[in-house]
Design a protein around this motif. Sequence first.
Motif, short mmCIF file in Angstrom:
data_model
loop_
_atom_site.label_atom_id
_atom_site.label_comp_id
_atom_site.label_asym_id
_atom_site.label_seq_id
_atom_site.Cartn_x
_atom_site.Cartn_y
_atom_site.Cartn_z
N THR A 170 17.65 19.78 27.18
CA THR A 170 18.51 20.90 27.57
C THR A 170 17.77 21.86 28.50
O THR A 170 18.27 22.24 29.56
N ALA A 171 16.56 22.24 28.11
CA ALA A 171 15.80 23.21 28.90
C ALA A 171 15.36 22.63 30.25
O ALA A 171 15.39 23.32 31.27
N PRO A 248 13.77 30.78 31.51
CA PRO A 248 15.22 30.91 31.32
C PRO A 248 15.70 32.28 31.79
O PRO A 248 15.08 33.30 31.51
N ASN A 251 19.74 34.08 27.63
CA ASN A 251 19.85 33.33 26.38
C ASN A 251 21.03 32.38 26.45
O ASN A 251 22.13 32.77 26.85
N THR A 252 20.80 31.11 26.10
CA THR A 252 21.88 30.13 26.05
C THR A 252 21.87 29.43 24.70
O THR A 252 20.85 29.43 23.99
N THR A 417 16.29 29.31 25.45
CA THR A 417 17.27 28.23 25.48
C THR A 417 17.35 27.69 24.05
O THR A 417 16.44 27.00 23.58
N THR A 433 23.27 34.14 21.98
CA THR A 433 23.38 34.35 23.43
C THR A 433 23.45 35.82 23.81
O THR A 433 23.57 36.15 25.00
#
Length: 452
Positions: A170-171, A248, A251-252, A417, A433
């Motif tokens: 993902t990151a 990042p 925030n996800t 992330t 998030t």
Amino acid sequence: MKSFILKLSGTLFLGAFFLPALAQNKPAYDMTVNGVKVIVQPSGNEILEVITIFKGGVQNYPADKAGIESLAITALTECGTKNDSKNSFKDKLDKISAEMGGSAGMDYSSVTLNCIKSDLETAWPLYVDAINSPIFDSSEFDRIKQDAISGLKSQASRPDFAISKMGKETAFKGKDYSKSPTGEEETVSKLTVSETKAYYSSILIRSRMLVVIVGELDKSVIEQKVKQLTENIPTGKEVKLNRYSYVPSKNTFTDQKKALATNYIQGITSGPQPGTADFNAFVIAMRIFANRQFLEVRTNNGLSYAPQTRFNPGLSPYTYVQVTTTNPNKYIDVMDNLITKTHGEGFNADEVKNTKTGYVTSFYYQMETNSAQAASLAANEVLFNDWRRSIRINEDMKKVSVEDVNKAFNKYVKDFTWVYQGDTSKVNPALFTASPNDKKVPESKIKIDNKN
């Protein structure tokens, strides 16, 4: 008794990055042989450790070929050579209690030899053949490929591995660090012996190589041996390793529903590049923060039995926090409060002093073997472009101040992330998030230099 072999990976634990300034008469040195850099650390004992490095790691192949370098490096000592079948090769090593092996990592791969100094004349031709003349026997290749697939299936069944894999994918989506050196079951199963052999030939070039030797050998002997190792290897084009800093922007949160006994969470954030001024300070910061997270998450709130915090240095450095918990919403609340408090108040002088002392002490303890010392030299040269850094750990850590540690933490530990596997009905993504303003993070009083 066979000597212990430390297998390398591209991303090592922090303790493997430094070599203590051992009391010895002969200093470490380097030289160039046939265009290949050779680093030599006299050991003061009769054990010899040799590491040949191939730089690049996951940068060397596309995602659909992930695992090919791992198979190729394994094949060097498992499929036989032009002069020996697999069994003959291993029998000759066993007779002298020598060990040879290889591993593929995120940033480089390695082929190691560990033997008694007096057995070098027997072991060295085998080592040269393994690197220069592997035969990639098809039946043996099928065996090691099946072993690799079985290992991947076993890994996939472990929740801790699965959440870490999801976090990196993902990151680092679309980046080299999204790949795994061991590959995926789908990619490895498609690899053929012919393309793996051809791939190995493509990375077998002097410009990609580094040789590290820890042992008591005369310089003239080392030159002669390395010439023998490299004389038939082409020079190749200059290899420039790519460096990527993961930062990042916000925030996800990404979740995946899984039927697990508990829920798994990982958050990935930034970290300094090896060789930058922030590096040592950040190492100390994250060790202190790991202790604080353990205290808050496990001891004070009983949210998890094993919360983790780790800084993964490398060509693409990153930091992660990880937890298993039945109460993910409470966990993120505790983490937010902890990060907010750390940003605002920082670490104190006693924490920094004690952590620096503990870090150096534990490092010296780990560097008792020739294998660990060779691994340290190799990692420093590839990642920091400075193998001599291996002997400066005590002096370097003395220079790290409380202010350095606080600035490094505030500079790199910001947005995360987040990835989640488990019962998705128990987690509120909005809590993960939320922006810093939503979380009401106070203005830090610590001055931060944003230059990397």
